[in-house]
Write a protein that holds these residues in place. Structure first.
Motif, PDB file in Angstrom:
ATOM      1  N   ASN A 211      67.014  -5.244  83.648  1.00  0.00           N
ATOM      2  CA  ASN A 211      65.782  -5.527  83.071  1.00  0.00           C
ATOM      3  C   ASN A 211      64.822  -4.171  83.026  1.00  0.00           C
ATOM      4  O   ASN A 211      64.171  -3.965  81.859  1.00  0.00           O
ATOM      5  N   GLN A 212      64.982  -3.605  84.046  1.00  0.00           N
ATOM      6  CA  GLN A 212      64.121  -2.215  84.304  1.00  0.00           C
ATOM      7  C   GLN A 212      64.630  -1.237  83.034  1.00  0.00           C
ATOM      8  O   GLN A 212      63.926  -0.911  82.313  1.00  0.00           O
TER       9      GLN A 212
ATOM     10  N   VAL B 180      59.820   2.064  87.952  1.00  0.00           N
ATOM     11  CA  VAL B 180      58.790   1.280  88.855  1.00  0.00           C
ATOM     12  C   VAL B 180      58.282   1.726  89.923  1.00  0.00           C
ATOM     13  O   VAL B 180      58.775   3.044  90.300  1.00  0.00           O
TER      14      VAL B 180
ATOM     15  N   GLU C  62      48.879  -4.521  92.151  1.00  0.00           N
ATOM     16  CA  GLU C  62      48.672  -3.068  92.495  1.00  0.00           C
ATOM     17  C   GLU C  62      47.109  -3.144  92.792  1.00  0.00           C
ATOM     18  O   GLU C  62      46.520  -2.297  93.529  1.00  0.00           O
TER      19      GLU C  62
ATOM     20  N   LEU D 229      63.666  -2.663  79.553  1.00  0.00           N
ATOM     21  CA  LEU D 229      62.320  -2.649  79.207  1.00  0.00           C
ATOM     22  C   LEU D 229      61.790  -1.279  78.960  1.00  0.00           C
ATOM     23  O   LEU D 229      61.029  -0.835  77.997  1.00  0.00           O
TER      24      LEU D 229
ATOM     25  N   MET E  91      62.657  -6.637  94.408  1.00  0.00           N
ATOM     26  CA  MET E  91      63.618  -6.390  93.615  1.00  0.00           C
ATOM     27  C   MET E  91      65.028  -5.934  94.083  1.00  0.00           C
ATOM     28  O   MET E  91      66.146  -5.674  93.275  1.00  0.00           O
TER      29      MET E  91
ATOM     30  N   ARG F 130      55.441   1.938  87.314  1.00  0.00           N
ATOM     31  CA  ARG F 130      54.808   0.726  86.819  1.00  0.00           C
ATOM     32  C   ARG F 130      55.992  -0.448  86.527  1.00  0.00           C
ATOM     33  O   ARG F 130      56.908  -0.109  86.356  1.00  0.00           O
ATOM     34  N   LEU F 131      55.533  -1.613  86.810  1.00  0.00           N
ATOM     35  CA  LEU F 131      56.634  -2.486  86.583  1.00  0.00           C
ATOM     36  C   LEU F 131      56.638  -3.005  85.135  1.00  0.00           C
ATOM     37  O   LEU F 131      55.922  -2.925  84.470  1.00  0.00           O
ATOM     38  N   GLN F 132      58.017  -3.056  84.902  1.00  0.00           N
ATOM     39  CA  GLN F 132      58.318  -3.071  83.461  1.00  0.00           C
ATOM     40  C   GLN F 132      57.907  -3.992  82.664  1.00  0.00           C
ATOM     41  O   GLN F 132      57.792  -4.061  81.311  1.00  0.00           O
ATOM     42  N   ASN F 133      57.407  -5.250  83.256  1.00  0.00           N
ATOM     43  CA  ASN F 133      56.750  -6.466  82.438  1.00  0.00           C
ATOM     44  C   ASN F 133      55.292  -6.210  82.520  1.00  0.00           C
ATOM     45  O   ASN F 133      54.788  -7.154  81.902  1.00  0.00           O
TER      46      ASN F 133
ATOM     47  N   VAL G 173      52.775  -5.062  80.226  1.00  0.00           N
ATOM     48  CA  VAL G 173      52.901  -4.572  78.977  1.00  0.00           C
ATOM     49  C   VAL G 173      51.663  -3.393  78.666  1.00  0.00           C
ATOM     50  O   VAL G 173      52.050  -2.495  78.134  1.00  0.00           O
ATOM     51  N   ASN G 174      50.682  -3.533  79.170  1.00  0.00           N
ATOM     52  CA  ASN G 174      49.698  -2.506  78.915  1.00  0.00           C
ATOM     53  C   ASN G 174      49.875  -1.383  79.544  1.00  0.00           C
ATOM     54  O   ASN G 174      49.961  -0.099  78.990  1.00  0.00           O
ATOM     55  N   LEU G 175      50.570  -1.070  80.805  1.00  0.00           N
ATOM     56  CA  LEU G 175      51.191   0.149  81.562  1.00  0.00           C
ATOM     57  C   LEU G 175      52.215   0.739  80.567  1.00  0.00           C
ATOM     58  O   LEU G 175      52.548   1.929  80.580  1.00  0.00           O
TER      59      LEU G 175
ATOM     60  N   ASP H  31      55.259  -9.227  91.433  1.00  0.00           N
ATOM     61  CA  ASP H  31      54.460  -9.585  90.222  1.00  0.00           C
ATOM     62  C   ASP H  31      55.515  -8.912  88.994  1.00  0.00           C
ATOM     63  O   ASP H  31      55.222  -9.046  88.042  1.00  0.00           O
ATOM     64  N   GLY H  32      56.718  -8.299  89.277  1.00  0.00           N
ATOM     65  CA  GLY H  32      57.631  -8.066  88.204  1.00  0.00           C
ATOM     66  C   GLY H  32      58.555  -9.155  87.923  1.00  0.00           C
ATOM     67  O   GLY H  32      58.256 -10.208  88.401  1.00  0.00           O
ATOM     68  N   ASP H  33      59.411  -8.779  87.030  1.00  0.00           N
ATOM     69  CA  ASP H  33      60.169 -10.085  86.578  1.00  0.00           C
ATOM     70  C   ASP H  33      61.427 -10.120  87.203  1.00  0.00           C
ATOM     71  O   ASP H  33      62.452 -10.786  86.797  1.00  0.00           O
TER      72      ASP H  33
END
Lengths: 367, 496
Positions: free
Chosen positions: A297-298, A169, B278, A301, B225, A254-257, A259-261, B252-254
């Motif tokens: 979670n990270q 991330v 971002e 995913l 986080m 990138r954040l793990q949630n 999807v596109n990234l 914006d993460g989970d």
């Protein structure tokens, strides 16, 4: 029991060493002060020794800082035990809290306390020490079990280019880690190439370029906002053509949630495997040790999208100890391979699992 | 979106109480235990979680029964109130200096998002107040940190002051401020290097910079986080710098966002902004009450309405309404609506702001491809003018032509046409006053036209929002009541 015993032995040894060294240290600090005083009154030659001494003094301060943070987890458990009367429901509830608040991971904390609830019925626990030993034994046992057949070494390709892909991330320290690693491999006499595939964040490419200069290795860059996969492709081709030993690929955080990234990451990995079958040798998830439960979670995913093979735990020089990796090991059996301990180019160490767990539990173990 | 997992757990815990006419001490303790675990699982600090539970328990046991609330609803209300008081009662604005410049200093750990936040905040001020900020690059340690700020400054058209990496940050700040005074900049941002709160040397540097600049605002940037360590960090920075506010990033993460709950309690300093993406405009003011209702699954109706108000052009909407009355809503309007909705952000985020939706299992795995809007647009644009005005013209062969023209399948074209017709019919019903919005919705929306919201639903092809039900419905009701009150208050304010 094996690990538990060996930890005990280690503690015993260290204690005796420490006793000696405390005496030594007291003397040496005294000497240092004396030195400094002498310098103030003394000659120019003496003056030359001052910076050294000051550095050493500073190091003591730094050590103390680390000490504070290391005992964090142990403090929590000790606090729990201070209120110990009998093994009842309150005790286990407090234990749950303590484990969770040490970032051991929620699931794992519940599992450990549930197991202990069952086991406590068969053991006669009367004193604080009994309770402490019970907890510790369980912790080391859990740790040992989940660590079977663990591969904590970095894997290299036997012939041709070895590719390491770094994912994670935002702001965990991917670029910094690659900078440190490039220096390490360069020192080992390897021919290293970097790929600056973070084309998204402002200044990211520039950051890696500066690291490349520092460790004197080559780098492939792309235009800002261009497709990172194209940078990866160029780098792989160059590495193949010019017989590089190692290619380190930096990617954008990138954040793990997202999807596109995550799909973008998959694409980069596919390009590497298409051009160099059997590669990447390692897909390394860089994890900030201050991260809480979200780290699980990270790991999940990122593992799903890019088959992560190992973890690099960064910023361990802070007050967080990254207890969450225990949960990650347990749930996903992902080993920690490297740890980052600071901002200097040499602040990257191989992970020693025994020492890590020893660091977490050290102050709990009674020799 | 953050807080969702936390909210589903807390709602689960509160469900135990639903339908109970009387809440005994046992029921309460069971529920509170669940809530405590939920908080801990969400990275809320242990001490914070404990004191939270204790105060909810005391209040719940000593509470008088209020009119119109059954005991379980009352517990929910107490939890809600406590959550709000935990995070601070109201949104706290940026501290401003009486005369220019206002100096804002960013501090935090490495990789928390200081530089990105500087850019976002500068952009926000520029957009909202026509501000002319100056950014001072005082991170001389991390490679290319200055470069990063310069690139961001350039893209925002905001000047950046730097003296390279060889100059002491104290001098950079000193000269930067002089530069700003010369140029009459109204805001100064000082971007400092990330550091550990236990690094005494670097913390001293921050203290010195703070003495030199005398900032009106020292904002601590914290990664949402972060685990239990969040409080240690916040406390460390606060003790040595006396920070004035907090920015929570990467929401914006989970992540479950528990850090938000504990930091405020530990430092006593308000969370002022949250970073949720971002892009440079992904920065929002932190509203404790809205976040509290999001955690409890009451939805974040106010944020949604606010977004709708700023992003939907009212006149356009009125025109469309007129057209609808005459039943002449055509594909061009459809496209227009789509674009407006799209401007408000990802549709799944907005849906989750609605009461009862955050927890709707049907929505848990939904992710609407942003490209879907582009596809819909392509399909509509492949129609002729007359086709757009009269969907009855769309024979199968025309549909095939449209499909190949837009590069989509005939199935998708059919789906779109079906959606369009549904939407048209639904809007027609509403405008004729026959439709039914979920209870409370019509009142609450007040000056936002109800059709705008409803067509967002049909537009996205999702089931209407009677979901929630049970406790969610009751909770939603509470939220509605509060939202309605607030709107009336705002109205009064405007009239003054």
């Amino acid at each position: 029991m094996g690990l538990f015993d060996s930890l005990r032995k280690k503690k015993k040894q260290e204690d005796s060493v420490q006793e000696d060294s405390v005496v030594e240290k007291k003397q040496s600090v005294f000497e240092k002060i004396k030195d400094v005083l002498e310098v103030d009154l003394g000659t120019v030659e003496d003056y030359k020794t001052v910076p050294n001494n000051v550095d050493e003094l500073k190091e003591d301060v730094y050590q103390k800082g680390l000490e504070k943070s290391r005992s964090n987890f142990s403090n929590q458990v000790n606090k729990l035990l201070a209120n110990f009367r009998t093994v009842d429901e309150t005790f286990f509830e407090d234990l749950e809290d303590t484990l969770i608040s040490s970032d051991v991971g929620f699931e794992m904390a519940m599992k450990i306390s549930d197991q202990l609830r069952n086991e406590a019925r068969f053991i006669n626990i009367k004193t604080k020490a009994d309770a402490k030993n019970m907890i510790l034994e369980k912790l080391t046992q859990v740790y040992e079990n989940s660590g079977n057949d663990e591969d904590i070494k970095m894997n290299f390709s036997s012939k041709g280019v070895t590719v390491f892909l770094f994912v994670g991330v935002n702001g965990v320290g991917k670029t910094t880690t690659i900078g440190k690693l490039s220096n390490l491999y360069k020192q080992q006499g390897k021919k290293v190439l970097l790929a600056a595939a973070d084309t998204f964040r402002a200044g990211a490419t520039e950051q890696l370029v500066q690291w490349a200069k520092k460790s004197d290795v080559d780098i492939v860059t792309g235009k800002e906002k261009s497709d990172p996969a194209s940078v990866v492709f160029d780098a792989v081709i160059k590495a193949k053509k010019n017989n590089y030993d190692i290619l380190l690929v930096d990617t954008a955080g990138r954040l793990q949630n997202n999807v596109n990234l995550m799909k973008e990451l998959e694409k980069m990995k596919n390009i590497i495997s298409r051009e160099l079958p059997e590669q990447p040798s390692e897909v390394l998830l860089v994890l900030d040790s201050t991260t809480g439960q979200n780290a699980v979670n990270q790991a999940k995913l990122f593992k799903d999208s890019s088959d992560v093979t190992g973890i690099i735990l960064t910023k361990l020089d802070g007050t967080a100890k990254g207890g969450i990796v225990l949960a990650i090991r347990e749930e996903l059996s992902l080993p920690v391979k490297l740890i980052g301990l600071g901002e200097k180019i040499t602040d990257l160490k191989e992970f020693n699992s025994e020492e890590f767990i020893y660091g977490l539990f050290k102050d709990l173990i009674e020799a | 979106m953050a807080f969702e997992n936390l909210s589903s757990r807390i709602q689960g815990a509160l469900k135990n109480l639903s339908g109970k006419a009387k809440v005994g001490e046992n029921d309460l303790d069971l529920t509170l235990r669940e809530i405590r675990l939920a908080l801990l699982e969400a990275d809320v600090n242990l001490q914070t979680a404990r004191s939270f539970i204790t105060s909810v328990r005391t209040k719940a046991l000593g509470a008088k029964v209020l009119d119109g609330l059954n005991p379980s609803e009352q517990v929910i209300k107490i939890v809600n109130d406590e959550l709000i008081s935990l995070m601070g009662e109201e949104a706290v604005p940026l501290n401003k200096s009486d005369k220019i410049p206002t100096i804002i200093m960013m501090v935090g750990l490495q990789g928390a998002g200081k530089t990105t936040t500087v850019a976002k905040l500068a952009n926000k001020l520029k957009k909202e107040e026509n501000a002319r900020p100056l950014l001072i690059a005082a991170d001389i340690y991390r490679p290319a940190a200055i470069e990063q700020l310069k690139v961001l400054g350039k893209s925002l058209d905001v000047p950046v002051f730097d003296l390279g990496t060889e100059v002491n940050p104290r001098d950079i700040v000193n000269q930067g401020i002089k530069e700003a005074q010369k140029n009459k900049n109204d805001y100064i941002f000082i971007d400092t290097a990330g550091r550990l709160q236990i690094d005494e040397e670097l913390m001293q540097e921050l203290k010195d910079i703070s003495d030199i600049a005398k900032p009106n605002e020292i904002l601590l940037t914290v990664d949402a986080m972060t685990g239990q360590n969040a409080t240690a960090t916040a406390k460390g920075f606060n003790d040595s710098l006396n920070i004035t506010g907090i920015v929570l990033t990467k929401l914006d993460g989970d992540t479950r966002g528990g850090a938000a709950l504990s930091i405020r309690e530990v430092t006593g300093k308000p969370i002022k902004f949250v970073g949720e993406g971002e892009k440079v405009d992904n920065l929002d003011v932190f509203y404790p009450d809205r976040i509290a209702s999001r955690i409890l699954g009451m939805g974040d109706v106010l944020t949604l309405i606010e977004k709708a108000q700023t992003d939907l052009d009212e006149k356009q909407a009125a025109d469309q309404l007129e057209k609808l009355r005459q039943n002449t809503f055509d594909f061009d309007d459809f496209l227009d609506q789509l674009k407006q909705v799209q401007n408000m952000g990802p549709i799944e985020d907005m849906l989750k702001m609605l009461p009862g939706m955050a927890n709707n299992p049907a929505l848990a795995n939904i992710s609407i491809d942003p490209k879907e809007f582009a596809h819909m647009q392509a399909i509509v644009q492949s129609m002729t003018k007359s086709e757009r005005q009269d969907p009855n013209l769309l024979s199968p062969s025309r549909r095939r032509r449209i499909a190949s023209g837009s590069g989509r399948s005939v199935i998708e074209v059919n789906k779109l046409i079906k959606q369009f017709i549904q939407m048209r019919d639904m809007m027609h019903k509403f405008t004729n006053g026959k439709g039914k919005l979920p209870a409370g919705m019509e009142n609450m929306l007040g000056d936002v036209d109800s059709s705008q919201l409803s067509d967002m639903f049909s537009g996205s092809g999702l089931p209407s929002m009677n979901a929630g039900g049970g406790i969610g419905g009751k909770v939603a009701d509470l939220a509605m009541k509060r939202a309605w009150k607030k709107i009336q208050k705002n109205k009064k304010k405007r009239k003054k």
